[in-house]
Design a protein around this motif. Structure first.
Motif, PDB file in Angstrom:
ATOM      1  N   PHE A 288       5.066  30.296  49.620  1.00 14.38           N
ATOM      2  CA  PHE A 288       5.477  30.434  51.016  1.00 14.38           C
ATOM      3  C   PHE A 288       5.909  31.872  51.259  1.00 14.38           C
ATOM      4  O   PHE A 288       6.468  32.523  50.379  1.00 14.38           O
ATOM      5  CB  PHE A 288       6.649  29.489  51.335  1.00 14.38           C
ATOM      6  CG  PHE A 288       6.244  28.059  51.519  1.00 14.38           C
ATOM      7  CD1 PHE A 288       4.913  27.702  51.733  1.00 14.38           C
ATOM      8  CD2 PHE A 288       7.203  27.059  51.489  1.00 14.38           C
ATOM      9  CE1 PHE A 288       4.546  26.376  51.908  1.00 14.38           C
ATOM     10  CE2 PHE A 288       6.839  25.723  51.664  1.00 14.38           C
ATOM     11  CZ  PHE A 288       5.510  25.391  51.873  1.00 14.38           C
TER      12      PHE A 288
ATOM     13  N   GLN B 239      16.352  33.149  48.973  1.00 13.33           N
ATOM     14  CA  GLN B 239      16.077  31.884  48.281  1.00 13.33           C
ATOM     15  C   GLN B 239      15.083  31.089  49.114  1.00 13.33           C
ATOM     16  O   GLN B 239      15.204  31.055  50.338  1.00 13.33           O
ATOM     17  CB  GLN B 239      17.362  31.057  48.228  1.00 13.33           C
ATOM     18  CG  GLN B 239      18.115  31.198  46.946  1.00 13.33           C
ATOM     19  CD  GLN B 239      19.251  30.182  46.893  1.00 13.33           C
ATOM     20  OE1 GLN B 239      19.582  29.531  47.883  1.00 13.33           O
ATOM     21  NE2 GLN B 239      19.847  30.059  45.736  1.00 13.33           N
ATOM     22  N   CYS B 240      14.141  30.451  48.446  1.00 15.10           N
ATOM     23  CA  CYS B 240      13.204  29.618  49.199  1.00 15.10           C
ATOM     24  C   CYS B 240      13.980  28.432  49.770  1.00 15.10           C
ATOM     25  O   CYS B 240      14.622  27.695  49.020  1.00 15.10           O
ATOM     26  CB  CYS B 240      12.088  29.119  48.288  1.00 15.10           C
ATOM     27  SG  CYS B 240      11.015  27.914  49.084  1.00 15.10           S
TER      28      CYS B 240
ATOM     29  N   THR C 298      13.344  34.190  45.681  1.00 15.57           N
ATOM     30  CA  THR C 298      12.049  34.701  46.144  1.00 15.57           C
ATOM     31  C   THR C 298      11.781  36.087  45.561  1.00 15.57           C
ATOM     32  O   THR C 298      12.701  36.778  45.141  1.00 15.57           O
ATOM     33  CB  THR C 298      12.000  34.788  47.681  1.00 15.57           C
ATOM     34  OG1 THR C 298      13.083  35.612  48.104  1.00 15.57           O
ATOM     35  CG2 THR C 298      12.092  33.424  48.316  1.00 15.57           C
TER      36      THR C 298
ATOM     37  N   ARG D 251       9.084  38.544  51.538  1.00 14.87           N
ATOM     38  CA  ARG D 251       9.424  37.818  50.311  1.00 14.87           C
ATOM     39  C   ARG D 251       8.474  36.636  50.132  1.00 14.87           C
ATOM     40  O   ARG D 251       7.917  36.118  51.090  1.00 14.87           O
ATOM     41  CB  ARG D 251      10.874  37.305  50.349  1.00 14.87           C
ATOM     42  CG  ARG D 251      11.858  38.275  50.934  1.00 14.87           C
ATOM     43  CD  ARG D 251      12.905  38.868  50.061  1.00 14.87           C
ATOM     44  NE  ARG D 251      13.152  38.430  48.731  1.00 14.87           N
ATOM     45  CZ  ARG D 251      13.743  39.230  47.819  1.00 14.87           C
ATOM     46  NH1 ARG D 251      14.065  40.476  48.122  1.00 14.87           N
ATOM     47  NH2 ARG D 251      13.988  38.780  46.623  1.00 14.87           N
TER      48      ARG D 251
ATOM     49  N   HIS E 245       5.948  27.875  45.785  1.00 17.13           N
ATOM     50  CA  HIS E 245       5.160  27.380  46.909  1.00 17.13           C
ATOM     51  C   HIS E 245       4.186  28.387  47.474  1.00 17.13           C
ATOM     52  O   HIS E 245       3.337  28.025  48.280  1.00 17.13           O
ATOM     53  CB  HIS E 245       6.110  26.981  48.055  1.00 17.13           C
ATOM     54  CG  HIS E 245       6.951  25.803  47.747  1.00 17.13           C
ATOM     55  ND1 HIS E 245       8.240  25.905  47.288  1.00 17.13           N
ATOM     56  CD2 HIS E 245       6.647  24.492  47.812  1.00 17.13           C
ATOM     57  CE1 HIS E 245       8.712  24.691  47.097  1.00 17.13           C
ATOM     58  NE2 HIS E 245       7.775  23.825  47.399  1.00 17.13           N
TER      59      HIS E 245
ATOM     60  N   CYS F  21       7.950  32.889  47.895  1.00 15.68           N
ATOM     61  CA  CYS F  21       8.421  31.876  46.958  1.00 15.68           C
ATOM     62  C   CYS F  21       7.369  31.739  45.858  1.00 15.68           C
ATOM     63  O   CYS F  21       6.217  31.416  46.156  1.00 15.68           O
ATOM     64  CB  CYS F  21       8.611  30.528  47.658  1.00 15.68           C
ATOM     65  SG  CYS F  21       8.696  29.174  46.456  1.00 15.68           S
TER      66      CYS F  21
ATOM     67  N   TYR G  24       8.072  34.741  53.498  1.00 16.39           N
ATOM     68  CA  TYR G  24       9.280  34.890  54.314  1.00 16.39           C
ATOM     69  C   TYR G  24       9.499  36.344  54.686  1.00 16.39           C
ATOM     70  O   TYR G  24       9.032  37.250  53.990  1.00 16.39           O
ATOM     71  CB  TYR G  24      10.494  34.385  53.534  1.00 16.39           C
ATOM     72  CG  TYR G  24      10.383  32.937  53.135  1.00 16.39           C
ATOM     73  CD1 TYR G  24      10.474  31.926  54.098  1.00 16.39           C
ATOM     74  CD2 TYR G  24      10.146  32.586  51.812  1.00 16.39           C
ATOM     75  CE1 TYR G  24      10.341  30.588  53.731  1.00 16.39           C
ATOM     76  CE2 TYR G  24      10.022  31.254  51.441  1.00 16.39           C
ATOM     77  CZ  TYR G  24      10.119  30.259  52.404  1.00 16.39           C
ATOM     78  OH  TYR G  24       9.978  28.956  52.055  1.00 16.39           O
TER      79      TYR G  24
ATOM     80  N   CYS H  11      12.704  25.035  47.978  1.00 14.92           N
ATOM     81  CA  CYS H  11      12.953  24.697  46.573  1.00 14.92           C
ATOM     82  C   CYS H  11      14.151  25.442  45.977  1.00 14.92           C
ATOM     83  O   CYS H  11      14.455  25.278  44.802  1.00 14.92           O
ATOM     84  CB  CYS H  11      11.706  24.958  45.732  1.00 14.92           C
ATOM     85  SG  CYS H  11      11.260  26.694  45.631  1.00 14.92           S
TER      86      CYS H  11
ATOM     87  N   LYS I 277      14.496  28.265  44.931  1.00 11.88           N
ATOM     88  CA  LYS I 277      14.187  29.307  43.940  1.00 11.88           C
ATOM     89  C   LYS I 277      14.353  30.691  44.546  1.00 11.88           C
ATOM     90  O   LYS I 277      14.181  30.883  45.743  1.00 11.88           O
ATOM     91  CB  LYS I 277      12.730  29.159  43.478  1.00 11.88           C
ATOM     92  CG  LYS I 277      12.521  28.126  42.407  1.00 11.88           C
ATOM     93  CD  LYS I 277      11.756  28.745  41.217  1.00 11.88           C
ATOM     94  CE  LYS I 277      11.520  27.740  40.108  1.00 11.88           C
ATOM     95  NZ  LYS I 277      10.422  26.829  40.425  1.00 11.88           N
TER      96      LYS I 277
ATOM     97  N   GLU J 280      14.163  35.840  53.384  1.00 13.96           N
ATOM     98  CA  GLU J 280      14.890  34.782  52.660  1.00 13.96           C
ATOM     99  C   GLU J 280      15.001  35.157  51.178  1.00 13.96           C
ATOM    100  O   GLU J 280      13.988  35.349  50.516  1.00 13.96           O
ATOM    101  CB  GLU J 280      14.132  33.448  52.752  1.00 13.96           C
ATOM    102  CG  GLU J 280      13.885  32.935  54.145  1.00 13.96           C
ATOM    103  CD  GLU J 280      15.107  32.257  54.741  1.00 13.96           C
ATOM    104  OE1 GLU J 280      16.144  32.162  54.044  1.00 13.96           O
ATOM    105  OE2 GLU J 280      15.018  31.825  55.896  1.00 13.96           O
TER     106      GLU J 280
ATOM    107  N   ASN K  26       3.120  28.951  56.789  1.00 13.47           N
ATOM    108  CA  ASN K  26       3.606  28.150  55.665  1.00 13.47           C
ATOM    109  C   ASN K  26       3.400  26.659  55.916  1.00 13.47           C
ATOM    110  O   ASN K  26       3.167  25.888  54.991  1.00 13.47           O
ATOM    111  CB  ASN K  26       5.111  28.393  55.437  1.00 13.47           C
ATOM    112  CG  ASN K  26       5.401  29.795  54.912  1.00 13.47           C
ATOM    113  OD1 ASN K  26       4.525  30.465  54.371  1.00 13.47           O
ATOM    114  ND2 ASN K  26       6.642  30.242  55.087  1.00 13.47           N
TER     115      ASN K  26
END
Ligand code: ZN
Length: 381
Positions: free
Chosen positions: A322, A329-330, A337, A315, A320, A317, A324, A333, A335, A327, A297
């Motif tokens: 990105f 939630q990112c 995921t 997961r 982005h 995002c 995970y 940001c 948001k 996670e 990332n």
């Protein structure tokens, strides 16, 4: 049909389903690792999950019908061909509504999966094609030479030549000045022969863009032959063959594939060795899924090292892109995921996008003890 390489991939990427959805299906059928029963169970589970996916899909009835029809065709095809099927992998690409159907035998077992999308999912094919080098085999004797192309698991004759080099006349050499003259003449003819061979080999490489050269010759001519090769070719000699110029292609292929597997295995071992050494001395490397995704990332990965067919949910995002492990939630940001069925697959894709090398390692290896995944980093971790 056997996967031939990049060409099949181009046919698939060139197919336009327009508004329709298409089905890409992959099944690991490696009977050296899996029993027939296990393969059948995977098939059943895979198709059941795929049908549920289609049912839950937010798409028009026609589109869904086409996908259900794809799955029926896949099921019938696999059940019918499995008994006699000897390839370690199978892929099927189908778009019933447009009458597109392409089953492919794969020379390496893929991860099991079904993907519905507007285009065919070919990344696993590209990964398999990458595992196989484009090889030129050169077999020669004092008078003859023969070139073969070995790509994926097929062999094709490329060229051959015969030179007028006299056989060696007698043991112990020649005596007197006349003898010396004949010897020099022989040497010159042999030198010409090797020079011609080196020239043709170079032309073949320029034309077909091979990765490797495998060399087989009699009489310990190896150093002589290699000394005639262009530097560009010297670097591409990856191994020596015992096969001879007179051997049938099937025998040459078998040996070439053995040499290829051995060289790849050694290269993989070397990669894992360098990675673990770097990790142990706290250098520019990371391991384990969480840390590796984090580094990826952050654009810190130079090359990704991953166990072949390693697969894990994760997961993503949506903003982005990105990746995970878990996670919800990112962290960047905030948001929510999205679930990824296979975060490893996305990681490989991301690595390609970042122009990182991706090295896939056949299990078992020491990488398994480091969480099946790691990376060489651009900077110190
Ligand atoms: Zn984000």
């Amino acid at each position: 049909m056997k996967l031939q390489g990049r060409r099949d991939i181009e046919v698939l990427t060139g197919f336009k389903g327009r508004d329709d959805l298409v089905t890409s299906f992959y099944l690991d059928t490696d009977k050296s690792r899996l029993s027939k029963k296990e393969i059948q169970v995977s098939l059943k589970n895979l198709l059941a999950a795929a049908r549920l996916n289609v049912e839950a899909m937010d798409a028009g009835r026609d589109k869904k019908e086409s996908l259900f029809r794809d799955l029926d065709l896949v099921a019938a095809h696999v059940l019918q061909s499995l008994a006699a099927f000897n390839a370690p992998g199978l892929a099927v690409f189908s778009c019933s509504r447009r009458g597109f159907w392409l089953p492919l035998e794969l020379p390496h077992g893929p991860r099991n999966r079904t993907v519905f999308d507007s285009t065919f999912y070919v990344r696993p094919l590209a990964a398999i094609a990458d595992r196989f080098s484009r090889i030129c085999v050169l077999l020669l004797s004092r008078r003859e030479a023969r070139w073969y192309e070995v790509v994926m698991d097929g062999i094709k004759p490329l060229d051959s030549l015969t030179s007028d080099v006299p056989a060696k006349i007698k043991e112990g050499g020649f005596e007197g000045t006349e003898g010396k003259r004949i010897e020099r003449h022989l040497d010159a003819r042999l030198h010409e022969h090797f020079k011609k061979i080196a020239g043709t080999t170079f032309d073949l490489f320029k034309k077909h863009n091979y990765d490797w050269l495998l060399l087989g010759c009699e009489d310990n001519h190896h150093p002589d032959v290699e000394s005639h090769l262009h530097t560009y070719l010297k670097d591409r000699v990856k191994g020596r063959m015992k096969s001879r110029v007179t051997d049938p292609p099937a025998k040459v292929l078998k040996e070439a594939l053995e040499v290829e597997a051995r060289v790849k295995k050694a290269e993989e071992g070397d990669t894992v060795q360098r990675l673990t050494a770097e990790l142990e001395r706290g250098g520019r490397a990371c391991s384990g899924l969480r840390d590796t995704l984090h580094r990826l990332n952050q654009f810190e990965v130079q090359s990704l090292v991953v166990t072949h067919n390693f697969s894990k949910q994760g997961r993503l995002c949506p903003t982005h892109r990105f990746l995970y492990v878990d996670e919800l939630q990112c962290p960047v940001c905030q948001k929510k995921t999205e679930i990824l069925l296979d975060v490893i697959d996305e990681a490989i894709e991301t690595a390609f996008k970042h122009r990182c090398a991706v090295k896939q390692i056949d299990p078992p290896s020491r990488l398994d003890r480091y969480g099946h995944i790691g990376a060489f980093l651009k900077y110190k971790a």
